[in-house]
Design an enzyme around this catalytic site. Sequence first.
Site, PDB file in Angstrom:
ATOM      1  N   SER A   1       0.868  -1.188   0.000  1.00  0.00           N
ATOM      2  CA  SER A   1       0.000   0.000   0.000  1.00  0.00           C
ATOM      3  C   SER A   1       0.901   1.234   0.000  1.00  0.00           C
ATOM      4  O   SER A   1       1.803   1.333   0.841  1.00  0.00           O
ATOM      5  CB  SER A   1      -0.862   0.021   1.259  1.00  0.00           C
ATOM      6  OG  SER A   1      -1.678  -1.114   1.279  1.00  0.00           O
TER       7      SER A   1
ATOM      8  N   ASN B   1       1.213   4.037   1.346  1.00  0.00           N
ATOM      9  CA  ASN B   1       0.886   4.999   2.401  1.00  0.00           C
ATOM     10  C   ASN B   1       2.107   5.313   3.265  1.00  0.00           C
ATOM     11  O   ASN B   1       1.997   5.776   4.383  1.00  0.00           O
ATOM     12  CB  ASN B   1      -0.283   4.478   3.252  1.00  0.00           C
ATOM     13  CG  ASN B   1      -0.008   3.097   3.800  1.00  0.00           C
ATOM     14  OD1 ASN B   1       1.136   2.629   3.753  1.00  0.00           O
ATOM     15  ND2 ASN B   1      -1.023   2.422   4.302  1.00  0.00           N
TER      16      ASN B   1
ATOM     17  N   ALA C   1       7.205  -1.378  11.097  1.00  0.00           N
ATOM     18  CA  ALA C   1       5.963  -0.786  10.586  1.00  0.00           C
ATOM     19  C   ALA C   1       6.205   0.654  10.182  1.00  0.00           C
ATOM     20  O   ALA C   1       7.000   1.356  10.801  1.00  0.00           O
ATOM     21  CB  ALA C   1       4.871  -0.836  11.647  1.00  0.00           C
ATOM     22  N   LYS C   2       5.488   1.042   9.120  1.00  0.00           N
ATOM     23  CA  LYS C   2       5.584   2.435   8.681  1.00  0.00           C
ATOM     24  C   LYS C   2       5.186   3.348   9.835  1.00  0.00           C
ATOM     25  O   LYS C   2       5.803   4.366  10.080  1.00  0.00           O
ATOM     26  CB  LYS C   2       4.605   2.665   7.524  1.00  0.00           C
ATOM     27  CG  LYS C   2       4.987   1.959   6.246  1.00  0.00           C
ATOM     28  CD  LYS C   2       3.843   2.027   5.238  1.00  0.00           C
ATOM     29  CE  LYS C   2       4.094   1.117   4.059  1.00  0.00           C
ATOM     30  NZ  LYS C   2       2.877   0.756   3.339  1.00  0.00           N
ATOM     31  N   SER C   3       4.118   2.930  10.549  1.00  0.00           N
ATOM     32  CA  SER C   3       3.599   3.779  11.614  1.00  0.00           C
ATOM     33  C   SER C   3       4.595   3.914  12.757  1.00  0.00           C
ATOM     34  O   SER C   3       4.529   4.839  13.544  1.00  0.00           O
ATOM     35  CB  SER C   3       2.293   3.191  12.128  1.00  0.00           C
ATOM     36  OG  SER C   3       2.504   1.845  12.478  1.00  0.00           O
TER      37      SER C   3
END
Length: 298
Positions: free
Chosen positions: A11, A13, A263-265
């Site tokens: 994704s 994002n 994780a991107k987050s």
Amino acid sequence: MTKPVFRFAPSPNGRLHLGHAYSALLNADFAHRFGGRFLLRIEDIDITRCRPEFEAAIYDDLAWLGLHWEAPVRRQSEHFADYRAAFQRLKGRGVVYPCFCTRKDIAETIACREAESGEAWPRDPDLAPLYPGTCRALQAGEAERRIAAGEPHAWRLDMAALDTLAPDPLLFRRFDRDGQEEVVTAHPRRWGDAVIVRKEIPTSYHLSVVVDDALQGITHVVRGQDLEAATDLHVLLQTALDLPTPRYHHHGLLRDPEGDKLAKSRRSKSLAELRAEGATPQDLWRRLGFGRQPTPST
Ligand code: GLU
């Protein structure tokens, strides 16, 4: 015999990190070893969070890693009509219902039920708490009235109705690194009445992924263990939509030194940052356990 078909489906994002590189390389490596095809899919249904610069960076990072994929790349944002058609099919089968609840409504209902029963609400640690079913029990005509009045709503799967369509046990095939297969049982009930069309997007991750895997002829899905529970729901959806079920492999997740999954987050270091620090593709293949550059056959 038709060739096995693998896909990597990021994704856009955020920037890709080492965990994505592992998943992409593993897919390409499987495709190479099994004499299969390797496809790329851009999962950009969430148009508020996905950005063109992240998509461009995905192509750039994967090419830098030495991967080749077939053109054209399927971009989910261009295929909402396919997801709508699948949803209509589910609706026609009577296995979905509209849900007007907010997160707050759901949390309050669960808190009430817990207070009444004195028991903790069942929850799977990997999933959102089970939906308490409020909108399944609306009076006849109420849902139609609220939809006509423009009230925002999602659509949920009616697990009880779906049960009648699915074989029991619901089985699928899992494969390991060597391609050895075993038949395992899916447990989609742990999802409860999952959201299948979101309020703000006319589809969901689950619906689009199942539709796309079928349309792209994916025979082998290789993805992280964080999506293992999702596979249970996907196998059920495939049954409800008369779509073929691919074989699945869930790989281990890369973790940071604290033991958290990348994780991107969590702002895990991106491939771009590793590149800027001087890492070469060869360094990453080695670090990720791939002895050679995967070069999928075409
Ligand atoms: N788009 C999902 C992700 O970036 C992967 C979906 C899948 O492999 O099924 O986590």
